[in-house]
Structure formats: structure tokens, C-alpha cells
Design a protein around this motif. Structure first.
Motif, PDB file in Angstrom:
ATOM      1  N   ASP A  75      10.500 -14.844  12.877  1.00 44.42           N
ATOM      2  CA  ASP A  75      10.368 -13.391  13.041  1.00 44.42           C
ATOM      3  C   ASP A  75      11.197 -12.653  11.994  1.00 44.42           C
ATOM      4  OD1 ASP A  75       8.721 -13.784  15.218  1.00 44.42           O
ATOM      5  OD2 ASP A  75      10.350 -13.671  16.674  1.00 44.42           O
ATOM      6  N   VAL A  76      12.394 -13.155  11.729  1.00 48.86           N
ATOM      7  CA  VAL A  76      13.269 -12.525  10.744  1.00 48.86           C
ATOM      8  C   VAL A  76      12.634 -12.588   9.352  1.00 48.86           C
ATOM      9  CG1 VAL A  76      15.483 -12.735   9.543  1.00 48.86           C
ATOM     10  CG2 VAL A  76      15.391 -12.930  12.025  1.00 48.86           C
ATOM     11  N   ILE A  77      12.079 -13.740   9.019  1.00 47.93           N
ATOM     12  CA  ILE A  77      11.417 -13.880   7.716  1.00 47.93           C
ATOM     13  C   ILE A  77      10.259 -12.886   7.602  1.00 47.93           C
ATOM     14  CG2 ILE A  77       9.992 -15.427   6.300  1.00 47.93           C
ATOM     15  CD1 ILE A  77      11.735 -17.741   7.325  1.00 47.93           C
ATOM     16  N   ALA A  84      10.319  -6.431   1.825  1.00 46.38           N
ATOM     17  CA  ALA A  84      10.074  -6.755   0.417  1.00 46.38           C
ATOM     18  C   ALA A  84       8.810  -6.078  -0.093  1.00 46.38           C
ATOM     19  CB  ALA A  84       9.966  -8.266   0.252  1.00 46.38           C
ATOM     20  N   ASN A  85       7.776  -6.035   0.732  1.00 52.72           N
ATOM     21  CA  ASN A  85       6.522  -5.378   0.331  1.00 52.72           C
ATOM     22  C   ASN A  85       6.722  -3.879   0.136  1.00 52.72           C
ATOM     23  OD1 ASN A  85       4.715  -7.600   0.226  1.00 52.72           O
ATOM     24  ND2 ASN A  85       4.614  -7.648   2.466  1.00 52.72           N
ATOM     25  N   ILE A  86       7.531  -3.266   1.022  1.00 55.93           N
ATOM     26  CA  ILE A  86       7.815  -1.831   0.870  1.00 55.93           C
ATOM     27  C   ILE A  86       8.587  -1.580  -0.418  1.00 55.93           C
ATOM     28  CG2 ILE A  86       9.100   0.111   1.859  1.00 55.93           C
ATOM     29  CD1 ILE A  86       8.529  -1.076   4.637  1.00 55.93           C
ATOM     30  N   ALA A  87       9.593  -2.430  -0.678  1.00 55.96           N
ATOM     31  CA  ALA A  87      10.400  -2.262  -1.893  1.00 55.96           C
ATOM     32  C   ALA A  87       9.545  -2.441  -3.143  1.00 55.96           C
ATOM     33  CB  ALA A  87      11.550  -3.266  -1.877  1.00 55.96           C
ATOM     34  N   ARG A  88       8.597  -3.370  -3.092  1.00 53.72           N
ATOM     35  CA  ARG A  88       7.749  -3.649  -4.267  1.00 53.72           C
ATOM     36  C   ARG A  88       6.777  -2.490  -4.521  1.00 53.72           C
ATOM     37  NH1 ARG A  88       6.772  -7.978  -7.355  1.00 53.72           N
ATOM     38  NH2 ARG A  88       4.716  -8.286  -8.264  1.00 53.72           N
ATOM     39  N   ARG A  89       6.275  -1.893  -3.454  1.00 51.40           N
ATOM     40  CA  ARG A  89       5.291  -0.804  -3.609  1.00 51.40           C
ATOM     41  C   ARG A  89       5.961   0.530  -3.924  1.00 51.40           C
ATOM     42  NH1 ARG A  89       3.174  -2.872   1.298  1.00 51.40           N
ATOM     43  NH2 ARG A  89       4.089  -1.043   2.317  1.00 51.40           N
ATOM     44  N   GLU A  90       7.072   0.824  -3.222  1.00 49.74           N
ATOM     45  CA  GLU A  90       7.639   2.173  -3.270  1.00 49.74           C
ATOM     46  C   GLU A  90       9.036   2.245  -3.880  1.00 49.74           C
ATOM     47  OE1 GLU A  90       7.251   4.047   0.579  1.00 49.74           O
ATOM     48  OE2 GLU A  90       5.609   2.688   1.116  1.00 49.74           O
ATOM     49  N   GLU A 222      19.997 -14.136   2.063  1.00 47.84           N
ATOM     50  CA  GLU A 222      19.195 -14.636   0.947  1.00 47.84           C
ATOM     51  C   GLU A 222      17.985 -13.744   0.703  1.00 47.84           C
ATOM     52  OE1 GLU A 222      18.781 -16.827  -2.233  1.00 47.84           O
ATOM     53  OE2 GLU A 222      20.368 -17.255  -0.767  1.00 47.84           O
ATOM     54  N   GLY A 223      17.358 -13.297   1.781  1.00 50.02           N
ATOM     55  CA  GLY A 223      16.193 -12.425   1.639  1.00 50.02           C
ATOM     56  C   GLY A 223      16.546 -11.083   1.025  1.00 50.02           C
ATOM     57  N   LEU A 224      17.657 -10.497   1.474  1.00 42.96           N
ATOM     58  CA  LEU A 224      18.066  -9.185   0.952  1.00 42.96           C
ATOM     59  C   LEU A 224      18.416  -9.264  -0.532  1.00 42.96           C
ATOM     60  CD1 LEU A 224      20.261  -8.014   3.959  1.00 42.96           C
ATOM     61  CD2 LEU A 224      18.121  -6.963   3.204  1.00 42.96           C
ATOM     62  N   LEU A 225      19.126 -10.305  -0.923  1.00 45.55           N
ATOM     63  CA  LEU A 225      19.485 -10.463  -2.332  1.00 45.55           C
ATOM     64  C   LEU A 225      18.246 -10.693  -3.201  1.00 45.55           C
ATOM     65  CD1 LEU A 225      22.697 -12.643  -1.942  1.00 45.55           C
ATOM     66  CD2 LEU A 225      22.578 -10.238  -2.619  1.00 45.55           C
ATOM     67  N   SER A 226      17.255 -11.394  -2.655  1.00 43.08           N
ATOM     68  CA  SER A 226      16.013 -11.614  -3.393  1.00 43.08           C
ATOM     69  C   SER A 226      15.246 -10.318  -3.563  1.00 43.08           C
ATOM     70  CB  SER A 226      15.148 -12.646  -2.662  1.00 43.08           C
ATOM     71  OG  SER A 226      15.789 -13.899  -2.597  1.00 43.08           O
ATOM     72  N   GLN A 228      16.636  -7.326  -3.642  1.00 39.89           N
ATOM     73  CA  GLN A 228      17.387  -6.534  -4.603  1.00 39.89           C
ATOM     74  C   GLN A 228      17.131  -7.004  -6.040  1.00 39.89           C
ATOM     75  OE1 GLN A 228      21.665  -6.661  -4.129  1.00 39.89           O
ATOM     76  NE2 GLN A 228      21.903  -4.578  -4.913  1.00 39.89           N
ATOM     77  N   ALA A 229      16.887  -8.311  -6.192  1.00 36.59           N
ATOM     78  CA  ALA A 229      16.618  -8.862  -7.520  1.00 36.59           C
ATOM     79  C   ALA A 229      15.194  -8.584  -7.979  1.00 36.59           C
ATOM     80  CB  ALA A 229      16.878 -10.366  -7.518  1.00 36.59           C
ATOM     81  N   GLY A 230      14.361  -8.007  -7.096  1.00 36.81           N
ATOM     82  CA  GLY A 230      12.997  -7.656  -7.469  1.00 36.81           C
ATOM     83  C   GLY A 230      12.023  -8.809  -7.456  1.00 36.81           C
ATOM     84  N   GLU A 231      12.326  -9.855  -6.701  1.00 36.84           N
ATOM     85  CA  GLU A 231      11.438 -11.019  -6.653  1.00 36.84           C
ATOM     86  C   GLU A 231      10.152 -10.698  -5.893  1.00 36.84           C
ATOM     87  OE1 GLU A 231      13.504 -14.406  -5.131  1.00 36.84           O
ATOM     88  OE2 GLU A 231      15.166 -14.223  -6.555  1.00 36.84           O
ATOM     89  N   ASN A 232       9.099 -11.433  -6.227  1.00 42.44           N
ATOM     90  CA  ASN A 232       7.797 -11.271  -5.573  1.00 42.44           C
ATOM     91  C   ASN A 232       7.904 -11.648  -4.099  1.00 42.44           C
ATOM     92  OD1 ASN A 232       5.068 -12.282  -4.631  1.00 42.44           O
ATOM     93  ND2 ASN A 232       4.523 -11.385  -6.594  1.00 42.44           N
ATOM     94  N   PRO A 233       7.339 -10.831  -3.180  1.00 43.00           N
ATOM     95  CA  PRO A 233       7.421 -11.137  -1.746  1.00 43.00           C
ATOM     96  C   PRO A 233       6.925 -12.537  -1.389  1.00 43.00           C
ATOM     97  CG  PRO A 233       6.609  -8.914  -2.064  1.00 43.00           C
ATOM     98  CD  PRO A 233       6.699  -9.534  -3.418  1.00 43.00           C
TER      99      PRO A 233
END
Length: 260
Positions: A75-77, A84-90, A222-226, A228-233
Motif C-alpha cells: 500500500d505504501v509503495i 511520483a506521478n503527480i511530481a512528474r506531471r506537475e 527511498e521512494g521520497l529521495l527517488s 526528489q531525484a526526478g526518477e521515472n515512477p
């Protein structure tokens, strides 16, 4: 409510009572004095070992052994991938509005650190420091039950010694030796029962709960840092699923297939 904990205690008590009834009477194993010596002495010893506020907190800690997990890693993932999808789009600033829908305080704090433009290394340090103190607090609560588990048999033996001393004073009456010996041994029985059915298993359950919570928090870091680094979801999802055991990974894939 965690049924395993309740079923374990009930089944354990049931089997002990069944064993008693097969070869004797239940009333022969009921002795209030022995219970007071074992439980009272165990709690008193714990008060010597820990500050009063820590012992009081043990009641709150014990509830975690009976509670089910609030969330699991899958669920957390899923939540992190949504973020990550929101950060990538907006963009990362859009996460401030999305953080209002996050229930977990740890995850929300991490998101806000990212939104504020905090250096990635500092974000990691802040979150990992909080994790370290969380683990330490869990260890303190668990150690109380470890201590209770070690003290209960000892006070059971003390009660037995008290009974034996009293028995030796009445050796001139041979008919009283058998019953007195039985009563003397009951405290050892109570000490072993409380330690091995309640205190030690609860310490083990709390240790498991702690490991599960820490692992979930590590997934968040790990997810938050990824993010922030702009990695693909999709890459983030693959990376975070490496935290899961193979069985849960397959279940997660199957669930995604059904939802798709």
C-alpha cells in the motif's frame, strides 16, 4: 485486532487447563498467594530496572501486540507511486497540495521537506535520524517485556523457596508434606506460564512489529529521495518492490493486472 496473538494465548491456556483436568482438579492449581508473589514480584523487579514512566508506557506498548498493521508495504509503495506521478506531471511544488491527503506523518514530513527544496542529503539525514530514534523507542518498550519474561520464572522460584521453608517447619507431620510441596511448586508453574505464554512471546511479537514498521519507513525514505531525484515512477516502483518478499511482489503484480 491481531487474532494470532489472542488465539495463541487462548489456545495455550486451553491446553494447560486440559492437561490439568486430565490428571487432576483445576482447583489444585489455583493459589492467589502464588499469583501475587509472581506477578507482584515481577512488576516490582521491573520498577527497579526501569523508570516509572517507562513501565506505565508498557501498557500502551502491549497494545501493539494485539493490533493489526495499519498499512503494509504494498500500500505504501502504491501511495509513493501516486506521489511520483503527480511530481512528474506537475512538478515537486504540486506535492504540497497532495500532502493534505497523506495520513502518515512520517511520509507527510518527507514530502514537505522535498517541497521546501531541502538538500537530498539533508532529507535523508533528517528522516533516518527519526527512524533511528523510532527504533530505539521500540527497543525500550520491547526490553520491558523481555525483562518481565526473565523475572517471572525467578519470582516463581522465590515463591517455591518460601513454600519449601514453610514446609520444612512442619516436617513432624508427614501428612502435610505432600500438600505443602504441591503448593510450593505452584509458584514455579505460574512463573513459567506467565513468562513463556505471555511476556516472552509478546516481546517477540513487538520485535516483529518494529521490524515491519521500520521497513515500511525505509521504503518511504527511498521512494521520497527517488522522487526528489526526478526518477521515472516505473523505475521507482521496481526499486521499491525489491523491499518486498517474492510472494508479495507476485501478489502486487496480479492485483495491478486485475485493476488494469
Amino acid at each position: 485486532m491481531d487474532l494470532a496473538t489472542i488465539l495463541g494465548i487462548v489456545a495455550g491456556l486451553g491446553l494447560v487447563v486440559w492437561g490439568i483436568l486430565l490428571s487432576g482438579e483445576l482447583s489444585s492449581f489455583v493459589d492467589i498467594t502464588s499469583i501475587v508473589i509472581v506477578l507482584g514480584g515481577t512488576i516490582a523487579g521491573c520498577l527497579v530496572a526501569y523508570p516509572l514512566n517507562k513501565v506505565k508506557d508498557a501498557v500502551v506498548v502491549a497494545k501493539k501486540a494485539f493490533a493489526t498493521k495499519n498499512m503494509n508495504a504494498s500500500d505504501v509503495i502504491g501511495k509513493i507511486i501516486d506521489i511520483a506521478n503527480i511530481a512528474r506531471r506537475e512538478g515537486l511544488l504540486a506535492l504540497e497540495e497532495a500532502s493534505d491527503k497523506i495520513d502518515d506523518d512520517f511520509l507527510k514530513k518527507g514530502v514537505m521537506l522535498i517541497v521546501d527544496g531541502t538538500d537530498p542529503e539533508l532529507v535523508r539525514n533528517i528522516l533516518e535520524t527519526e527512524l533511528a530514534f523510532l527504533e530505539e523507542r521500540h527497543g525500550d518498550g520491547r526490553s520491558i517485556f523481555d525483562t518481565l519474561g526473565s523475572l517471572a520464572p525467578a519470582f516463581g522460584m522465590i515463591g517455591t523457596l518460601i513454600g519449601l521453608i514453610n514446609m520444612l517447619k512442619t516436617l513432624e507431620d508427614p501428612s502435610s508434606v505432600g500438600p505443602s510441596m504441591a503448593v510450593a511448586l505452584i509458584t514455579t508453574f505460574y512463573g513459567a506460564l506467565f513468562a513463556n505464554l505471555i511476556f516472552i512471546p509478546m516481546a517477540a511479537k513487538l520485535k516483529l512489529r518494529s521490524r515491519e514498521e521500520i521497513m515500511i519507513k525505509e521504503v518511504m525514505v527511498e521512494g521520497l529521495l527517488s522522487i526528489q531525484a526526478g526518477e521515472n515512477p516505473r523505475i521507482i516502483e521496481i526499486k521499491l518492490k525489491s523491499f518486498l518478499p517474492p510472494k508479495e511482489r507476485k501478489e502486487s503484480v496480479q492485483k495491478e493486472g486485475v485493476e488494469g
